[in-house]
Every structure is written in structure tokens, then in C-alpha cells.
Design a protein around this motif. Structure first.
Motif, PDB file in Angstrom:
ATOM      1  N   ASN A 124       0.860  -1.177   0.000  1.00  0.00           N
ATOM      2  CA  ASN A 124       0.000   0.000   0.000  1.00  0.00           C
ATOM      3  C   ASN A 124       0.900   1.232   0.000  1.00  0.00           C
ATOM      4  O   ASN A 124       1.894   1.269   0.733  1.00  0.00           O
ATOM      5  CB  ASN A 124      -0.901   0.005   1.230  1.00  0.00           C
ATOM      6  N   VAL A 125       0.568   2.222  -0.801  1.00  0.00           N
ATOM      7  CA  VAL A 125       1.402   3.410  -0.945  1.00  0.00           C
ATOM      8  C   VAL A 125       0.562   4.648  -0.689  1.00  0.00           C
ATOM      9  O   VAL A 125      -0.474   4.850  -1.334  1.00  0.00           O
ATOM     10  CB  VAL A 125       2.037   3.482  -2.353  1.00  0.00           C
ATOM     11  N   PHE A 126       0.994   5.484   0.252  1.00  0.00           N
ATOM     12  CA  PHE A 126       0.333   6.744   0.584  1.00  0.00           C
ATOM     13  C   PHE A 126       1.291   7.885   0.250  1.00  0.00           C
ATOM     14  O   PHE A 126       2.438   7.900   0.723  1.00  0.00           O
ATOM     15  CB  PHE A 126      -0.011   6.787   2.076  1.00  0.00           C
ATOM     16  N   VAL A 127       0.813   8.838  -0.553  1.00  0.00           N
ATOM     17  CA  VAL A 127       1.683   9.859  -1.138  1.00  0.00           C
ATOM     18  C   VAL A 127       1.032  11.233  -0.999  1.00  0.00           C
ATOM     19  O   VAL A 127      -0.187  11.351  -1.170  1.00  0.00           O
ATOM     20  CB  VAL A 127       1.908   9.549  -2.642  1.00  0.00           C
ATOM     21  N   PRO A 128       1.802  12.288  -0.698  1.00  0.00           N
ATOM     22  CA  PRO A 128       1.221  13.628  -0.752  1.00  0.00           C
ATOM     23  C   PRO A 128       0.587  13.874  -2.121  1.00  0.00           C
ATOM     24  O   PRO A 128       1.144  13.489  -3.150  1.00  0.00           O
ATOM     25  CB  PRO A 128       2.424  14.543  -0.528  1.00  0.00           C
ATOM     26  N   ALA A 129      -0.586  14.503  -2.133  1.00  0.00           N
ATOM     27  CA  ALA A 129      -1.351  14.635  -3.372  1.00  0.00           C
ATOM     28  C   ALA A 129      -0.614  15.421  -4.446  1.00  0.00           C
ATOM     29  O   ALA A 129      -0.869  15.231  -5.643  1.00  0.00           O
ATOM     30  CB  ALA A 129      -2.694  15.296  -3.073  1.00  0.00           C
ATOM     31  N   ASP A 130       0.302  16.302  -4.040  1.00  0.00           N
ATOM     32  CA  ASP A 130       1.007  17.107  -5.039  1.00  0.00           C
ATOM     33  C   ASP A 130       2.325  16.486  -5.487  1.00  0.00           C
ATOM     34  O   ASP A 130       3.091  17.104  -6.232  1.00  0.00           O
ATOM     35  CB  ASP A 130       1.253  18.522  -4.512  1.00  0.00           C
ATOM     36  N   ALA A 131       2.610  15.262  -5.049  1.00  0.00           N
ATOM     37  CA  ALA A 131       3.866  14.612  -5.450  1.00  0.00           C
ATOM     38  C   ALA A 131       3.829  14.237  -6.932  1.00  0.00           C
ATOM     39  O   ALA A 131       2.777  13.879  -7.470  1.00  0.00           O
ATOM     40  CB  ALA A 131       4.112  13.370  -4.604  1.00  0.00           C
ATOM     41  N   THR A 132       4.978  14.328  -7.564  1.00  0.00           N
ATOM     42  CA  THR A 132       5.140  13.914  -8.958  1.00  0.00           C
ATOM     43  C   THR A 132       6.324  12.964  -9.035  1.00  0.00           C
ATOM     44  O   THR A 132       7.097  12.841  -8.073  1.00  0.00           O
ATOM     45  CB  THR A 132       5.420  15.133  -9.862  1.00  0.00           C
ATOM     46  N   PRO A 133       6.507  12.280 -10.155  1.00  0.00           N
ATOM     47  CA  PRO A 133       7.663  11.387 -10.275  1.00  0.00           C
ATOM     48  C   PRO A 133       9.002  12.084 -10.086  1.00  0.00           C
ATOM     49  O   PRO A 133      10.017  11.404  -9.863  1.00  0.00           O
ATOM     50  CB  PRO A 133       7.515  10.816 -11.688  1.00  0.00           C
ATOM     51  N   ALA A 134       9.006  13.420 -10.142  1.00  0.00           N
ATOM     52  CA  ALA A 134      10.256  14.159  -9.963  1.00  0.00           C
ATOM     53  C   ALA A 134      10.449  14.648  -8.530  1.00  0.00           C
ATOM     54  O   ALA A 134      11.439  15.329  -8.238  1.00  0.00           O
ATOM     55  CB  ALA A 134      10.299  15.351 -10.924  1.00  0.00           C
ATOM     56  N   SER A 135       9.537  14.313  -7.629  1.00  0.00           N
ATOM     57  CA  SER A 135       9.588  14.865  -6.266  1.00  0.00           C
ATOM     58  C   SER A 135      10.728  14.312  -5.424  1.00  0.00           C
ATOM     59  O   SER A 135      11.244  14.994  -4.534  1.00  0.00           O
ATOM     60  CB  SER A 135       8.259  14.605  -5.554  1.00  0.00           C
ATOM     61  N   ASN A 136      11.112  13.072  -5.647  1.00  0.00           N
ATOM     62  CA  ASN A 136      12.219  12.448  -4.902  1.00  0.00           C
ATOM     63  C   ASN A 136      12.032  12.558  -3.388  1.00  0.00           C
ATOM     64  O   ASN A 136      12.930  12.981  -2.660  1.00  0.00           O
ATOM     65  CB  ASN A 136      13.562  13.054  -5.311  1.00  0.00           C
ATOM     66  N   LEU A 137      10.861  12.168  -2.918  1.00  0.00           N
ATOM     67  CA  LEU A 137      10.559  12.256  -1.492  1.00  0.00           C
ATOM     68  C   LEU A 137      11.135  11.065  -0.734  1.00  0.00           C
ATOM     69  O   LEU A 137      11.236   9.960  -1.270  1.00  0.00           O
ATOM     70  CB  LEU A 137       9.041  12.289  -1.288  1.00  0.00           C
ATOM     71  N   ASN A 169       6.246  20.119   6.971  1.00  0.00           N
ATOM     72  CA  ASN A 169       7.034  20.496   5.797  1.00  0.00           C
ATOM     73  C   ASN A 169       8.205  19.552   5.564  1.00  0.00           C
ATOM     74  O   ASN A 169       9.273  19.950   5.124  1.00  0.00           O
ATOM     75  CB  ASN A 169       7.540  21.946   5.906  1.00  0.00           C
ATOM     76  N   VAL A 170       7.972  18.273   5.870  1.00  0.00           N
ATOM     77  CA  VAL A 170       8.946  17.229   5.534  1.00  0.00           C
ATOM     78  C   VAL A 170       8.185  16.117   4.808  1.00  0.00           C
ATOM     79  O   VAL A 170       8.088  14.985   5.308  1.00  0.00           O
ATOM     80  CB  VAL A 170       9.694  16.686   6.772  1.00  0.00           C
ATOM     81  N   PRO A 171       7.607  16.428   3.645  1.00  0.00           N
ATOM     82  CA  PRO A 171       6.731  15.459   2.970  1.00  0.00           C
ATOM     83  C   PRO A 171       7.402  14.102   2.793  1.00  0.00           C
ATOM     84  O   PRO A 171       8.573  14.012   2.434  1.00  0.00           O
ATOM     85  CB  PRO A 171       6.418  16.128   1.634  1.00  0.00           C
ATOM     86  N   THR A 172       6.613  13.075   3.044  1.00  0.00           N
ATOM     87  CA  THR A 172       7.122  11.707   3.110  1.00  0.00           C
ATOM     88  C   THR A 172       6.126  10.763   2.438  1.00  0.00           C
ATOM     89  O   THR A 172       4.916  10.995   2.466  1.00  0.00           O
ATOM     90  CB  THR A 172       7.300  11.297   4.592  1.00  0.00           C
ATOM     91  N   ILE A 173       6.634   9.709   1.853  1.00  0.00           N
ATOM     92  CA  ILE A 173       5.795   8.647   1.311  1.00  0.00           C
ATOM     93  C   ILE A 173       5.791   7.473   2.290  1.00  0.00           C
ATOM     94  O   ILE A 173       6.837   7.107   2.843  1.00  0.00           O
ATOM     95  CB  ILE A 173       6.300   8.201  -0.075  1.00  0.00           C
ATOM     96  N   TYR A 174       4.611   6.909   2.497  1.00  0.00           N
ATOM     97  CA  TYR A 174       4.426   5.792   3.426  1.00  0.00           C
ATOM     98  C   TYR A 174       4.073   4.536   2.628  1.00  0.00           C
ATOM     99  O   TYR A 174       3.172   4.567   1.773  1.00  0.00           O
ATOM    100  CB  TYR A 174       3.310   6.143   4.394  1.00  0.00           C
ATOM    101  N   VAL A 175       4.788   3.450   2.907  1.00  0.00           N
ATOM    102  CA  VAL A 175       4.512   2.161   2.266  1.00  0.00           C
ATOM    103  C   VAL A 175       4.308   1.118   3.360  1.00  0.00           C
ATOM    104  O   VAL A 175       5.055   1.079   4.341  1.00  0.00           O
ATOM    105  CB  VAL A 175       5.679   1.730   1.349  1.00  0.00           C
ATOM    106  N   SER A 176       3.280   0.299   3.209  1.00  0.00           N
ATOM    107  CA  SER A 176       3.105  -0.838   4.120  1.00  0.00           C
ATOM    108  C   SER A 176       2.907  -2.094   3.292  1.00  0.00           C
ATOM    109  O   SER A 176       2.556  -2.030   2.117  1.00  0.00           O
ATOM    110  CB  SER A 176       1.904  -0.625   5.055  1.00  0.00           C
ATOM    111  N   MET A 177       3.155  -3.229   3.919  1.00  0.00           N
ATOM    112  CA  MET A 177       3.009  -4.491   3.200  1.00  0.00           C
ATOM    113  C   MET A 177       2.426  -5.558   4.117  1.00  0.00           C
ATOM    114  O   MET A 177       2.495  -5.458   5.340  1.00  0.00           O
ATOM    115  CB  MET A 177       4.360  -4.963   2.638  1.00  0.00           C
ATOM    116  N   ASP A 178       1.844  -6.564   3.503  1.00  0.00           N
ATOM    117  CA  ASP A 178       1.486  -7.768   4.241  1.00  0.00           C
ATOM    118  C   ASP A 178       2.496  -8.857   3.917  1.00  0.00           C
ATOM    119  O   ASP A 178       3.006  -8.930   2.787  1.00  0.00           O
ATOM    120  CB  ASP A 178       0.068  -8.210   3.890  1.00  0.00           C
TER     121      ASP A 178
END
Length: 544
Positions: A124-137, A169-178
């Protein structure tokens, strides 16, 4: 936690949930993975993609096999709902009579069973809505707990973490797995087939998926932190010591809640549990029992596993199903690997709750004498330890309830004559002693921080129980702020929070989370110094 739990139910009961805004009118987000367009969910300031397969379903002949990667995504699909949880061992536990209502409420919430499916290897991937492939978060990968026998990524709301990071102001992507809870078969047969520690291998495969695909979501694959709680935290620790300490570029930092490298024996030590399942499933007469287990009906297999001890059984944290030395993922006892310096050279945070053992001592209330306690420890915890060692251990952990757990509660919470004593022993053996050893060995070699959660201390009988620190993160509270800053800056500190100094042997600082008007303070990691030092020695010398 060590068992499955509907975490949002717990949070709703005791804290105001900081959740994502309701679904807005934005178009559903999409991402391109190979030749496929994957459609997610727009939820306030967060985009979510749920239930993306990261490996082939471990069904049929792939049951009890290493996870097989998906070569490529060729067909577009929707990722708008969590995938099934992995098969769960049934939580069989009778709540003791006489517990206060508040305590029972916690227990009934945490012991809910989850229906699982073998086709469960999803991320599962949770991403800031304004992130783009160039964001490098930066990216944080969450590994859920559940005692290596249960648990699900779907019970944790990743949007809470992403929103917290956005607010700071430290935008981060969250990933979880089963990962497979039925992925810890242990026997000579499993060892010879090279299919031990499959749940750990699932986690590693999910990390490979992140390396390959996270940039499409706006993530930087070189800025990944792995984070877990309980069995998930033990998992994080094991990923740090496997492969000679080489993280293979999968992660650059680690955050551990209630779990550091623990003493683990050889995979053949689980032979008795394996043989029981083989007998219960009708595979005892097979010339290839492992292949037979792959072919038995799922319900037959689950019923057999349900009949083995779980983390709330009498033997509690002396788990039946857990990672073990298999010669592949683990080449030695993790604590010995720590002593050998086989540790990923990355910054890390590790901490515990004050009363880790209380939850797991409710199944041992029939132990009332020193002789019974010695027999219990000899049978389940330290079977090779001489009697003199166990006698000395009981000197360090006296029956005096004022010294037992929940700590700092005087004679209160003595639910049985040995309850607080056993809670102290189990909490230190499984959590506090491994953490302190890990920090002592890595002090001066890499940046380390440590914490202690004393929140919810007023919960009757349980105190600051195992898993209570989850409220501090998934409730959007102060630990979440330290977490997301650490993920971004490799340092948990930032304006608006108490400065968190590193842990060193000369200054073993603990960020201590408290109830009341003073929410945090810096204390020293010197409590029960002699008892925990002895427990460290017993763990090192008498691995189960």
C-alpha cells in the motif's frame, strides 16, 4: 503489537484520530507501473494506492516457497482497496475474571481475529497529493506486528503519517506491506529445502519492489527508512543484521518500537511444531512432508496451525512461530551477529514501553510459587540454563510487587501473587535486555537514539503496556513528528519538540514519553541496571 489489532478502534477510544480529510472531488490519481496504469484513491491531501501485488500469490505449489517477484505489470488495474490480510493464527485467549472494565476494553479490542487469504502479498502506498515522479521524497516502510502469527497492514492508517509529514514540511511517502504469518515453518525438512523465514523473505521482496517502483510515485529509492513495531520491530532489527550487515541499498535508516535483535535458536528447534502440523494434516505418512503441506486444503492447514501455541498462550513470548537460524536469511543468533559487528551501518532509533511484559503475563496466573516459576522458565525460556542461573535470575527479579511491572505503581496491580514479577522478567527478556545490548554494542559506531514510553501508565493491571506507544504515532502525536523528521533528515529533532540527544554508553539518554503536563523528558537508561545486565548474559548464553 504481537497480535492483530484494529488500531483505529483503539485510537478512537482514547485519542482524537488525526485522519485524512474526506474524499474530495479530485480525479482519481493514477501511476504507471511498467505497461500498466494503476488507479488509486484521492483522499484529502493524500493519494492512496492500496493492495498492489508485489509478488505472485503464494498459493498452490508456491505455498511454503520463496516469494516469486512479478516480472512486470502488463494489465491496468484499480488499487482502491486493501488486499486480503495474510492467513492468521486464531487468537485463543480467555480474559481472566476480575479485570477492571477499562483493561477488558483494551484486551477485547486488541484480540479481534482477522480473516485472511493466502493470496495476500500486497503493498500500500500513501503519497502527498502534489507529489510527482520528480519529487524524490523520502520513504518510510511500515512492517506491522502480530507475533509472526497474525497482523495486517490494513489496520494502520498511513495517511496519518503522510499528513503529519506534510504539516511539518517534511513530505514523506508511506509504504506498508502484508507478509506471511504462516511463513515461519521450522524443521530439518524446511532447512534442507532452503525455505525458512519466508515471512522475512516476503518483507525483503517488498523492499525490492520499493526500489523498482517507488520513483513512479514520487519517492526516492535511496532515502528509505524501515520502521516496525513488536514483531515488525524485530523484523526491522533482523534486516539490519542479515546479509553480513549489508542492506543492499534497500534502506538507509531504521526505527524500532518494542523490538531489537533477539536471541534465536536454530530452525530445527521448531521441529516439534512442524511434526505436530504434519500429523494433524494427515501428512505424516508422506515421503515428502513439506510438499504434502503445500497440497493439503487451506482450512486443514489453518486448523492445525490454530492448535499450536500463540503469543497469548501459556508460553507467551517464547513463540512457536518466529524467525530462526536457517543458514540463509540468518546465519547465526541475531545477538551473536550483533557481537560480531554484522550490523547495517545506518542511523537507528529503538525503544520500548515501560511495561512490555504485563499483557503476556495474564496467561501465567496459575504460577504462584518460586518452584513453579523456575520450572516455567526452564521449560519455555532457558531450557539449557543450570538451576543456579535461574535461581540467581529470581534474586534479580524478586517477588516484591513494588519492584514488578507495571513499574512505579507500588503494591497496586498485583493481579496474582507472581504477576508483576513475571511481567518484569518477560518484558526484560524479550524487549528491554535486547534493546540495551544492541545500543551498548553500537554506541560510538553509528548514530543511535532511544526512547521509553510511560504513557497510559494508569491503565489497571497493564500499565504502559506493549503496543501503547502506537497511539503516539498513528494518533498523529509527538512520536509521529520525531519519526517523519528522522525519515527526512536522519535526525529526529526539529523545532517545536524537546531536543532528543543520542544514546551513548557514557550518556545513555532516553526520550521518555509521559502522561500529564510534561509530555516528554530526557531520562537515563539506567533502570534495573544489574537485573538487565544479568538478563543480557542469560539471553546470550542460553538461547532457546
Amino acid at each position: 503489537m504481537l497480535f492483530s489489532q484494529p488500531i483505529l478502534v483503539l485510537l478512537g477510544a482514547y485519542y482524537a484520530i488525526v485522519a485524512a480529510s474526506p474524499l474530495d472531488r479530485r480525479a482519481a490519481p493514477t501511476v504507471t507501473l511498467d505497461a500498466a496504469t494503476v488507479t488509486g484513491v484521492a483522499s484529502g491531501s493524500v493519494n492512496e494506492w492500496l493492495g498492489i501485488p508485489f509478488a505472485l500469490p503464494p498459493t498452490g505449489n508456491l505455498r511454503f516457497q520463496l516469494p516469486q517477484p512479478i516480472s512486470s505489470y502488463n494489465t491496468s488495474f484499480s488499487a482502491t482497496a486493501y488486499g486480503p490480510s495474510c492467513p492468521q493464527q486464531a487468537a485463543t485467549f480467555s480474559i481472566p475474571s476480575g479485570l477492571p472494565t477499562e483493561t477488558v476494553d483494551y484486551l477485547t479490542s486488541t484480540l479481534s481475529n482477522i480473516t485472511g487469504s493466502e493470496d495476500c502479498l500486497t503493498v500500500n502506498v500513501f503519497v502527498p497529493a502534489d507529489a510527482t515522479p520528480a519529487s524524490n521524497l523520502p520513504v518510510v516502510i511500515w512492517i506491522h506486528g502480530g507475533g509472526f502469527e497474525s497482523g495486517s497492514a490494513s489496520t494502520y492508517n498511513g495517511s496519518v503519517i503522510v499528513n503529519n509529514a506534510i504539516d511539518l514540511n517534511v513530505p514523506t511517502i508511506y509504504v506498508s506491506m502484508d507478509y506471511r504469518a504462516f511463513g515461519f515453518l521450522a524443521s530439518e525438512e524446511v532447512k534442507q529445502a532452503g525455505v525458512g523465514n519466508l515471512g522475512m523473505q516476503d518483507q525483503r521482496q517488498a523492499m525490492r519492489w520499493v526500489q523498482k517502483y517507488i520513483s513512479a510515485f514520487g519517492g526516492d529509492p535511496t532515502k528509505v527508512t524501515i520502521w516496525g513495531e513488536s514483531a515488525g520491530s524485530w523484523s526491522v532489527a533482523l534486516h539490519m543484521v542479515t546479509n553480513g550487515g549489508n542492506p543492499e541499498g534497500f534502506f538507509r535508516a531504521a526505527f524500532m518500537e518494542s523490538g531489537s535483535p533477539i536471541p534465536i535458536g536454530d530452525i530445527t528447534h521448531g521441529q516439534g511444531y512442524y511434526d505436530f502440523i504434519v500429523t494433524q494434516t494427515g501428512c505424516a505418512g508422506s515421503s515428502d512432508t513439506l510438499q504434502c503441506l503445500r497440497e493439503v486444503p487451506y482450512d486443514t492447514l489453518k486448523s492445525a496451525i490454530d492448535d499450536t501455541p500463540n503469543s497469548m498462550s501459556y508460553q507467551t513470548l517464547a513463540l512457536a512461530w518466529l524467525p530462526r537460524i536457517d543458514g540463509v536469511f540468518l546465519t547465526a543468533d541475531p545477538q551473536q551477529l550483533v557481537l560480531q559487528g554484522s550490523v547495517a551501518d545506518i542511523p537507528f532509533i529503538t525503544g520500548d514501553c515501560d511495561d512490555e511484559g504485563t499483557l503476556f503475563s495474564l496467561s501465567t496466573l496459575n504460577i504462584t510459587t518460586d518452584a513453579q516459576l523456575t520450572e516455567y522458565l526452564q521449560t519455555y525460556w532457558f531450557p539449557t540454563a543450570p538451576a543456579t542461573t535461574l535461581q540467581q535470575l529470581l534474586v534479580y527479579y524478586p517477588q516484591d510487587p513494588t519492584q514488578g511491572s507495571p513499574y512505579d505503581t507500588g503494591t497496586a496491580n498485583a493481579f496474582s501473587v507472581q504477576f508483576k514479577r513475571i511481567a518484569s522478567i518477560l518484558g526484560d527478556a524479550a524487549f528491554q535486555a535486547p534493546r540495551r545490548l544492541f545500543l551498548q554494542q553500537r554506541s560510538g559506531r553509528q548514530s543511535t537514539w532511544a526512547f521509553l514510553s510511560k504513557r497510559l501508565k494508569s491503565v489497571p493491571v497493564l500499565g504502559s503496556f506493549h503496543g501503547s506507544d502506537l497511539f503516539n504515532v498513528y494518533g498523529g502525536y509527538d512520536m509521529a513528528s520525531y519519526l517523519v523528521r528522522f525519515v527526512t533528515n536522519l535526525d529526529p529533532n526539529g523545532s517545536g519538540t524537546l531536543s532528543w540527544p543520542t544514546w551513548t554508553t557514557s550518556s545513555p539518554n532516553l526520550l521518555t514519553f509521559l502522561d500529564g503536563q510534561t509530555p516528554q523528558q530526557i531520562t537515563q537508561d539506567t533502570y534495573r541496571v544489574d537485573a538487565i545486565a544479568y538478563m543480557i548474559n542469560v539471553n546470550l548464553n542460553y538461547t532457546r
